[in-house]
Each structure stands twice: as structure tokens, then as C-alpha cells.
Design an enzyme around this catalytic site. Structure first.
Site, PDB file in Angstrom:
ATOM      1  N   HIS A 307       5.488   6.960   5.081  1.00  0.00           N
ATOM      2  CA  HIS A 307       6.844   7.800   4.365  1.00  0.00           C
ATOM      3  C   HIS A 307       7.789   7.252   5.163  1.00  0.00           C
ATOM      4  O   HIS A 307       7.993   6.780   6.374  1.00  0.00           O
ATOM      5  CB  HIS A 307       6.160   9.322   5.271  1.00  0.00           C
ATOM      6  N   ASP A 364      -0.412  12.276   0.190  1.00  0.00           N
ATOM      7  CA  ASP A 364      -1.177  12.263  -1.242  1.00  0.00           C
ATOM      8  C   ASP A 364      -2.365  12.020  -0.753  1.00  0.00           C
ATOM      9  O   ASP A 364      -3.579  11.468  -1.738  1.00  0.00           O
ATOM     10  CB  ASP A 364      -0.054  11.997  -1.615  1.00  0.00           C
TER      11      ASP A 364
HETATM   12  N1  ACO Z   1       0.440  -0.144   1.725  1.00  0.00           N
HETATM   13  C1  ACO Z   1       1.097  -1.833   2.371  1.00  0.00           C
HETATM   14  N2  ACO Z   1       2.626  -2.098   2.501  1.00  0.00           N
HETATM   15  C2  ACO Z   1       3.043  -0.917   3.054  1.00  0.00           C
HETATM   16  C3  ACO Z   1       3.160   0.013   2.235  1.00  0.00           C
HETATM   17  C4  ACO Z   1       1.657   0.899   1.842  1.00  0.00           C
HETATM   18  N3  ACO Z   1       1.173   1.916   1.313  1.00  0.00           N
HETATM   19  N4  ACO Z   1       3.926   1.621   2.708  1.00  0.00           N
HETATM   20  C5  ACO Z   1       4.936   0.433   3.500  1.00  0.00           C
HETATM   21  N5  ACO Z   1       4.438  -1.044   3.697  1.00  0.00           N
HETATM   22  C6  ACO Z   1       5.116  -1.945   4.295  1.00  0.00           C
HETATM   23  C7  ACO Z   1       6.078  -2.325   3.299  1.00  0.00           C
HETATM   24  O1  ACO Z   1       5.375  -3.558   2.836  1.00  0.00           O
HETATM   25  C8  ACO Z   1       7.113  -2.570   3.899  1.00  0.00           C
HETATM   26  O2  ACO Z   1       6.734  -3.977   4.940  1.00  0.00           O
HETATM   27  P1  ACO Z   1       7.895  -5.721   5.612  1.00  0.00           P
HETATM   28  O3  ACO Z   1       8.906  -4.247   6.442  1.00  0.00           O
HETATM   29  O4  ACO Z   1       6.698  -6.280   6.067  1.00  0.00           O
HETATM   30  O5  ACO Z   1       8.735  -5.661   4.565  1.00  0.00           O
HETATM   31  C9  ACO Z   1       7.309  -1.949   5.654  1.00  0.00           C
HETATM   32  O6  ACO Z   1       5.804  -0.945   5.476  1.00  0.00           O
HETATM   33  C10 ACO Z   1       8.384  -0.437   5.189  1.00  0.00           C
HETATM   34  O7  ACO Z   1       8.100   0.313   3.874  1.00  0.00           O
HETATM   35  P2  ACO Z   1       9.353   0.088   2.745  1.00  0.00           P
HETATM   36  O8  ACO Z   1       8.385   0.126   1.661  1.00  0.00           O
HETATM   37  O9  ACO Z   1      10.674   0.586   3.220  1.00  0.00           O
HETATM   38  O10 ACO Z   1       9.136   1.489   3.631  1.00  0.00           O
HETATM   39  P3  ACO Z   1      10.531   2.717   2.785  1.00  0.00           P
HETATM   40  O11 ACO Z   1      10.190   3.965   3.749  1.00  0.00           O
HETATM   41  O12 ACO Z   1      10.984   2.726   1.816  1.00  0.00           O
HETATM   42  O13 ACO Z   1       8.987   3.588   1.712  1.00  0.00           O
HETATM   43  C11 ACO Z   1       6.822   4.838   1.040  1.00  0.00           C
HETATM   44  C12 ACO Z   1       7.724   5.083   2.128  1.00  0.00           C
HETATM   45  C13 ACO Z   1       7.307   4.322  -0.879  1.00  0.00           C
HETATM   46  C14 ACO Z   1       6.036   6.136   0.958  1.00  0.00           C
HETATM   47  C15 ACO Z   1       5.838   3.477   0.866  1.00  0.00           C
HETATM   48  O14 ACO Z   1       5.631   4.237   2.317  1.00  0.00           O
HETATM   49  C16 ACO Z   1       4.889   3.424  -0.254  1.00  0.00           C
HETATM   50  O15 ACO Z   1       5.372   2.937  -1.023  1.00  0.00           O
HETATM   51  N6  ACO Z   1       4.112   4.487   0.128  1.00  0.00           N
HETATM   52  C17 ACO Z   1       2.280   4.323  -0.849  1.00  0.00           C
HETATM   53  C18 ACO Z   1       2.817   5.546  -1.669  1.00  0.00           C
HETATM   54  C19 ACO Z   1       3.382   6.381  -1.452  1.00  0.00           C
HETATM   55  O16 ACO Z   1       1.668   6.735  -0.751  1.00  0.00           O
HETATM   56  N7  ACO Z   1       4.126   7.202  -1.660  1.00  0.00           N
HETATM   57  C20 ACO Z   1       4.001   9.014  -1.548  1.00  0.00           C
HETATM   58  C21 ACO Z   1       4.871   9.228   0.117  1.00  0.00           C
HETATM   59  S1  ACO Z   1       4.701  11.318   0.243  1.00  0.00           S
HETATM   60  C22 ACO Z   1       5.635  12.133  -1.098  1.00  0.00           C
HETATM   61  O17 ACO Z   1       6.482  11.697  -1.534  1.00  0.00           O
HETATM   62  C23 ACO Z   1       5.195  13.128  -1.795  1.00  0.00           C
END
Ligand code: ACO
Length: 428
Positions: A307, A364
Site C-alpha cells: 500500500h 483487498d
Molecule cells: N508483490 C510483490 N512486490 C511488491 C508488491 C506486491 N504486491 N507491491 C510492491 N512491491 C515491491 C515493488 O516491486 C517495489 O520493489 P523494489 O523497491 O525492489 O523495486 C517495492 O515493493 C515498492 O513498490 P511500489 O510499486 O513502488 O509501491 P507503490 O506505493 O507505488 O504501489 C501498490 C502500491 C500499487 C498498492 C503496490 O503495492 C501493488 O501493486 N500491490 C498489488 C496490487 C494491490 O493489491 N492493489 C490494491 C491496493 S489497496 C487499494 O487501492 C484499495
């Protein structure tokens, strides 16, 4: 208390104002930065950028705190109804009995769709994603109620428009499902309350009326409460951006539905269940999928984890996890996907990849299992999220108008070709 900050660029220094929110959050005021220094601030994804001062919802991502208008989500989830939460978020205070009755009556009054709207549903192919239908139909509804196009935040016009939207979104959602499975529409029953009426429109059959089930209705109400607002997330920011051009409430919210649809946001709830189904049907161990999520050679992610704001735990996920257990027990059901979800969570909590990146289950992760238990079909999950988020979007739309905010217009830094002369086609 007023604080000042100083920014130094080269030899020049600039004083910036510091504002402090009611829970102690701080921000730098950079409103004159470009004018004074020639620089803009760059923050793709807006991880450090505030766009407004808001009194609707407070989130402390480090401590896992979520408040609606000051009330902790744990208390609201336990004791309030979704309709009360709608009134709280939109109008700022918990309604007294008289206000709540008036609000409920307004919702009951506006449930039906205009007769001429019905045939628009049959224009969609049966395979149409319900989120596409929802967004399109919300815009269409406004064509049948031209007065809603003119409404700004004050007075009776706004109250009616907000009730109309909150009420009709249920009917549109349920009918888009009925259409997708080739079943006749169920007309709303104004004698049923908000959740029961929705379940009736979804599940009543000509040969078998929906029998009200308080356990299921309470679970649905809880789901909607937990999704009702979440400050400046992707879809709410979209609603505000569209609203900032003074677009009407219905168009602004239709665009919020589109923003919510993506799998990184509201589409994640169906993606989680899809992922858990894939794990189950593959017969592979959970570790295989953990390794895949950690492997940077492709972009596979564990859906329902991570998140932008919560860096410790998402309080909504904790509530949902507990309630999913209760609901399955009360309905005398079991779900093999819950066991897989629990194993995934347990393993990520011990895994350095997830610990170091602060990736925990978000709202979620368990919500899809709850929706499965109450019989909502998979492609409707993001629609359910949208129904829940309506009061938050409406409250934000209203607040933007009350504060008379400027049109949203971010800047950019251009990195393309410098000025060059046009080359006629024959010379290229
Ligand atoms: N699984 C594996 N790795 C992940 C995940 C995940 N679900 N989420 C983030 N990471 C990793 C990224 O690869 C990144 O790694 P790095 O630093 O080595 O490159 C690091 O964690 C940071 O991730 P970002 O994408 O920069 O985080 P951001 O804050 O931009 O994105 C998000 C947040 C979109 C929720 C992300 O965690 C994600 O894609 N989660 C999966 C989708 C999801 O569950 N979305 C619902 C969110 S809640 C809502 O909107 C109601």
C-alpha cells in the site's frame, strides 16, 4: 504554532510556510516556489505531495490508523450501518434519528431508474465488464435528471443529487449483473433497507424471492463501510481532478469508477481471488508464488499486498480477516481459498523481501473471500468497491466546491527534442 522552513537552491534561500494538520501532520507550502525560484517540485505518483486540506478522513500509515470524520474505523465497523456512514462522510456528523430517517427516505425515493434508461442496458454485450457499464450508466443517468448537472454543493439540490447517486448506483450495479447472466431485472423494493434491497435486486428470481438474511446484510454493510473513503487515493484524486473543472457530480464520479477499475487499485479484490484460485488449481506450493513475486525478472506481484500509505498494517484488512472467519462460520461454509490466503500472509510476514519493503495485506486481500461467501460473482467485486466508495467520492466532490479550489493543473519538466524546423515529407 507556526513553523517556517528554508529552502536553499545554489546561493539563494527561500522561506516556505509550514502548515500542521489536526493530527500533527506537516506540509511545506510551495505555492510560490516557481514564481520565486524558477523551480517546480517533482514527485511522480505524488508520494509526497498534498493536494488539499481535508476534514473527511485521516490515515496514519505508520500506525495503521483510519478515522472517518474523527471516528476510528474499528468502532464504525462494529457498530454503524453503511447508510449512517454515508451521512457522516458527506455531511460531517453522525446523523441523529430524524436526520437518518430523512436520509433513508431520500435513498428509498430514488432507487428506481428512469423507464427509458432500461433499454440502454440491452445495448451492452453480455460480456461487457460491469465496471464499464457502471461508469457509462452513471453518466447516462445524469441525462435523465438534467437538474443534477447544475448542482454545486449547497442546499437541497445537492442533497437530492447525492441521494439520487447513492441510491441509483445499487440498481445500476445489480442490473448490470442481471444483464450479464441473461436474467430479468428485479425492480427495487423501497421497503427494504440499503443492503437488503441490493441483494434482492441481485438475487431474487421469478420463482424465488430473495429472503432477507441479516448475517449476509451485515457482512455487506461492513464491506461497504470499510471501503467508504480513504483520503486522496487514485480514484478520489481523479474525482477531485475532474470536479476541479466544475464538472457535475455524476461525471466526476463516473471518472472515479474508471480510475478504481485497475488491478493496482479497486480491481485488486478480484485479482486476489483469481490469484488464489490459480494457486489452488496449479497444485504448486505457495512458496512458488512467493518466489515468483520476489523475482525481479518479471512483474508478477502478490495481489492484495502493499500500500502506498500503510507501512505496518492496513486496519481494514485486520477487520476483514476476523469477519471472514465469523461469516463463514455463521453461514456454515468453508472456503479453501481462505487457507491459501492465510498461508500466504503467514509466509510473507517472515520473509525479508516483504518485511523490508513493508508489504502487508491490504483491504483487498480478504475482501474477495467475504464477497465470495455472500455469493457476489467475481467480475462484480470492483463494482462492490465502487458502491462502497460513493460516499467518500461525494464528500470529496462537495469539499472541493466548498473550498472553491483552483482547477487541478500539474506542471511537468519537458525532456523532448529542442526547437527544430519542420522537414517537408519529400525531404525526410
Ligand atoms: N508483490 C510483490 N512486490 C511488491 C508488491 C506486491 N504486491 N507491491 C510492491 N512491491 C515491491 C515493488 O516491486 C517495489 O520493489 P523494489 O523497491 O525492489 O523495486 C517495492 O515493493 C515498492 O513498490 P511500489 O510499486 O513502488 O509501491 P507503490 O506505493 O507505488 O504501489 C501498490 C502500491 C500499487 C498498492 C503496490 O503495492 C501493488 O501493486 N500491490 C498489488 C496490487 C494491490 O493489491 N492493489 C490494491 C491496493 S489497496 C487499494 O487501492 C484499495
Amino acid at each position: 504554532m507556526s513553523e517556517k522552513a528554508t529552502l536553499t537552491i545554489g546561493d539563494a534561500s527561500y522561506n516556505l510556510g509550514v502548515s500542521i494538520g489536526s493530527e500533527g501532520e506537516k506540509c511545506l507550502d510551495i505555492g510560490l516556489l516557481r514564481e520565486q525560484s524558477g523551480c517546480i517540485a517533482m514527485d511522480p505518483g505524488f508520494g509526497n505531495t498534498g493536494s488539499c486540506f481535508s476534514s473527511i478522513t485521516f490515515v496514519d500509515g505508520e500506525k495503521g490508523i483510519l478515522h472517518y470524520r474523527g471516528y476510528p474505523i474499528e468502532e464504525l465497523a462494529e457498530q454503524a450501518s453503511f447508510v449512517e456512514i454515508c451521512s457522516l462522510l458527506i455531511y460531517g456528523e453522525l446523523p441523529d434519528e430524524k436526520t437518518l430517517t430523512k436520509f433513508r427516505n431520500a435513498l428509498a425515493e430514488h432507487t428506481a431508474l428512469h423507464g427509458n434508461l432500461t433499454h440502454h442496458f440491452s445495448g451492452f454485450p453480455e460480456s461487457a465488464p460491469p465496471m464499464a457499464i457502471l461508469s457509462a450508466m452513471l453518466n447516462l443517468v445524469s441525462c435523465f435528471h438534467p437538474d443534477v448537472l447544475e448542482v454545486y454543493s449547497e442546499g437541497h439540490g445537492f442533497d437530492r443529487t447525492a441521494a439520487l447517486l447513492l441510491s441509483k448506483v445499487r440498481t445500476i450495479a445489480a442490473w448490470s449483473y442481471r444483464m450479464s447472466v441473461g436474467k430479468p431485472f428485479n425492480h427495487p423494493n423501497p421497503n427494504l433497507d440499503y443492503c437488503a434491497n441490493f441483494l434482492h435486486m441481485m438475487f431474487s428470481e421469478p420463482y424465488r424471492e430473495y429472503i432477507p438474511n441479516p448475517v449476509v446484510e451485515r457482512a455487506l454493510s461492513l464491506f461497504l463501510i470499510l471501503h467508504a473513503d480513504h483520503e486522496q487515493n487514485c480514484s478520489t484524486s481523479t474525482v477531485r481532478t475532474v470536479a476541479s473543472s466544475r464538472a457535475n457530480l455524476f461525471s466526476s464520479i463516473a471518472s472515479g469508477v474508471c480510475a478504481l477499475w485497475g488491478p493496482l487499485h479497486g480491481g485488486a479484490n478480484s485479482a486476489v481471488v483469481q490469484m488464489l484460485e490459480d494457486i489452488r488449481s496449479s497444485g504448486r506450493p505457495v512458496d512458488y508464488y512467493l518466489d515468483k513475486a520476489k523475482d525481479k525478472s518479471h512483474d508478477y506481484r502478490l495481489m492484495g499486498f502493499g500500500h502506498r500509505v500503510y507501512k505496518n498494517f492496513d486496519p481494514r484488512s485486520l477487520i476483514l480477516k476476523e469477519k471472514v472467519y465469523d461469516l463463514l462460520a455463521e453461514l456454515n461454509k468453508s472456503d479453501p481459498l481462505l487457507d491459501i490466503a492465510l498461508e500466504l500472509e503467514e509466509k510473507t510476514l517472515k520473509d525479508d523481501f516483504f518485511i523490508s519493503r513493508k508489504l502487508y495485506p491490504n483491504v483487498d486481500f480478504y475482501s474477495g473471500i467475504l464477497l465470495r461467501a455472500i455469493g457476489i460473482p467475481l467480475d462484480m467485486y470492483p463494482v462492490m468497491f465502487a458502491i462502497g466508495r460513493m460516499p467518500g467520492w461525494i464528500a470529496n466532490w462537495r469539499e472541493l466546491h466548498d473550498q472553491n479550489l483552483r482547477i487541478t493543473r500539474p506542471r511537468q519538466i519537458y525532456t523532448g527534442a529542442q526547437k527544430r524546423s519542420y522537414i517537408p515529407l519529400s525531404e525526410r
